[in-house]
Write a protein that holds these residues in place. Sequence first.
Motif, mmCIF file in Angstrom:
data_model
loop_
_atom_site.group_PDB
_atom_site.id
_atom_site.type_symbol
_atom_site.label_atom_id
_atom_site.label_comp_id
_atom_site.label_asym_id
_atom_site.label_seq_id
_atom_site.Cartn_x
_atom_site.Cartn_y
_atom_site.Cartn_z
ATOM 1 N N THR A 1 -98.532 -2.085 -47.767
ATOM 2 C CA THR A 1 -99.159 -0.774 -47.583
ATOM 3 C C THR A 1 -98.534 -0.036 -46.401
ATOM 4 O O THR A 1 -98.280 1.163 -46.474
ATOM 5 C CB THR A 1 -100.676 -0.932 -47.400
ATOM 6 O OG1 THR A 1 -101.199 -1.670 -48.507
ATOM 7 C CG2 THR A 1 -101.371 0.399 -47.297
ATOM 8 N N ALA A 2 -98.279 -0.760 -45.311
ATOM 9 C CA ALA A 2 -97.659 -0.149 -44.135
ATOM 10 C C ALA A 2 -96.258 0.354 -44.472
ATOM 11 O O ALA A 2 -95.869 1.452 -44.066
ATOM 12 C CB ALA A 2 -97.610 -1.153 -42.988
ATOM 13 N N ALA A 3 -95.521 -0.435 -45.240
ATOM 14 C CA ALA A 3 -94.169 -0.031 -45.630
ATOM 15 C C ALA A 3 -94.221 1.231 -46.501
ATOM 16 O O ALA A 3 -93.432 2.153 -46.315
ATOM 17 C CB ALA A 3 -93.485 -1.165 -46.382
ATOM 18 N N ARG A 4 -95.158 1.275 -47.418
ATOM 19 C CA ARG A 4 -95.306 2.457 -48.275
ATOM 20 C C ARG A 4 -95.646 3.673 -47.412
ATOM 21 O O ARG A 4 -95.121 4.764 -47.633
ATOM 22 C CB ARG A 4 -96.397 2.210 -49.313
ATOM 23 C CG ARG A 4 -96.439 3.270 -50.394
ATOM 24 C CD ARG A 4 -97.461 2.997 -51.495
ATOM 25 N NE ARG A 4 -97.509 1.616 -51.936
ATOM 26 C CZ ARG A 4 -98.602 0.837 -51.869
ATOM 27 N NH1 ARG A 4 -99.726 1.302 -51.388
ATOM 28 N NH2 ARG A 4 -98.563 -0.406 -52.300
ATOM 29 N N LEU B 1 -90.699 2.868 -46.362
ATOM 30 C CA LEU B 1 -89.716 1.807 -46.157
ATOM 31 C C LEU B 1 -90.026 0.660 -47.106
ATOM 32 O O LEU B 1 -91.078 0.637 -47.740
ATOM 33 C CB LEU B 1 -89.782 1.284 -44.714
ATOM 34 C CG LEU B 1 -89.516 2.281 -43.597
ATOM 35 C CD1 LEU B 1 -89.889 1.679 -42.256
ATOM 36 C CD2 LEU B 1 -88.054 2.692 -43.603
ATOM 37 N N SER B 2 -89.149 -0.319 -47.151
ATOM 38 C CA SER B 2 -89.443 -1.506 -47.941
ATOM 39 C C SER B 2 -90.181 -2.517 -47.056
ATOM 40 O O SER B 2 -89.993 -2.540 -45.831
ATOM 41 C CB SER B 2 -88.156 -2.129 -48.475
ATOM 42 O OG SER B 2 -87.461 -2.789 -47.445
ATOM 43 N N PRO B 3 -91.015 -3.356 -47.665
ATOM 44 C CA PRO B 3 -91.677 -4.408 -46.882
ATOM 45 C C PRO B 3 -90.665 -5.319 -46.187
ATOM 46 O O PRO B 3 -90.912 -5.793 -45.074
ATOM 47 C CB PRO B 3 -92.491 -5.174 -47.928
ATOM 48 C CG PRO B 3 -92.735 -4.177 -49.017
ATOM 49 C CD PRO B 3 -91.492 -3.323 -49.047
ATOM 50 N N GLY B 4 -89.520 -5.530 -46.824
ATOM 51 C CA GLY B 4 -88.481 -6.354 -46.204
ATOM 52 C C GLY B 4 -87.953 -5.757 -44.913
ATOM 53 O O GLY B 4 -87.651 -6.483 -43.965
ATOM 54 N N THR B 5 -87.841 -4.443 -44.865
ATOM 55 C CA THR B 5 -87.393 -3.773 -43.641
ATOM 56 C C THR B 5 -88.379 -4.034 -42.510
ATOM 57 O O THR B 5 -87.982 -4.369 -41.393
ATOM 58 C CB THR B 5 -87.225 -2.261 -43.876
ATOM 59 O OG1 THR B 5 -86.207 -2.053 -44.847
ATOM 60 C CG2 THR B 5 -86.854 -1.531 -42.588
ATOM 61 N N LEU B 6 -89.665 -3.907 -42.809
ATOM 62 C CA LEU B 6 -90.672 -4.184 -41.771
ATOM 63 C C LEU B 6 -90.600 -5.640 -41.327
ATOM 64 O O LEU B 6 -90.743 -5.936 -40.141
ATOM 65 C CB LEU B 6 -92.078 -3.863 -42.277
ATOM 66 C CG LEU B 6 -92.428 -2.393 -42.404
ATOM 67 C CD1 LEU B 6 -93.900 -2.230 -42.802
ATOM 68 C CD2 LEU B 6 -92.156 -1.640 -41.130
ATOM 69 N N ALA B 7 -90.382 -6.549 -42.257
ATOM 70 C CA ALA B 7 -90.279 -7.963 -41.918
ATOM 71 C C ALA B 7 -89.115 -8.210 -40.970
ATOM 72 O O ALA B 7 -89.248 -8.936 -39.974
ATOM 73 C CB ALA B 7 -90.130 -8.799 -43.185
#
Length: 76
Positions: free
Chosen positions: A13-16, A20-26
């Motif tokens: 949800t944060a990535a959306r 961004l993609s969830p992978g980027t946040l990771a």
Amino acid sequence: MSDKNEPLLDRKTAARYLNLSPGTLAVWDCTKRYDLSPIKIGRAVRYRKADLDKFIEQRLWSSHKTNADPPDSARR
């Protein structure tokens, strides 16, 4: 300051929210590239919306500063 009762966003949800993609946040969390103040609850990672908004505001300010008009010598 953020409200203590503010709901926490999962990584997807944060990535959306940040487009961004969830992978980027990771990767950012792992490398500490940006401090989004992730909250770890067991294996789960959560984010406060207020922290994400702060990140966006910082990027807007930085972008505004770097897009200033060039010095007179660069205009020639």
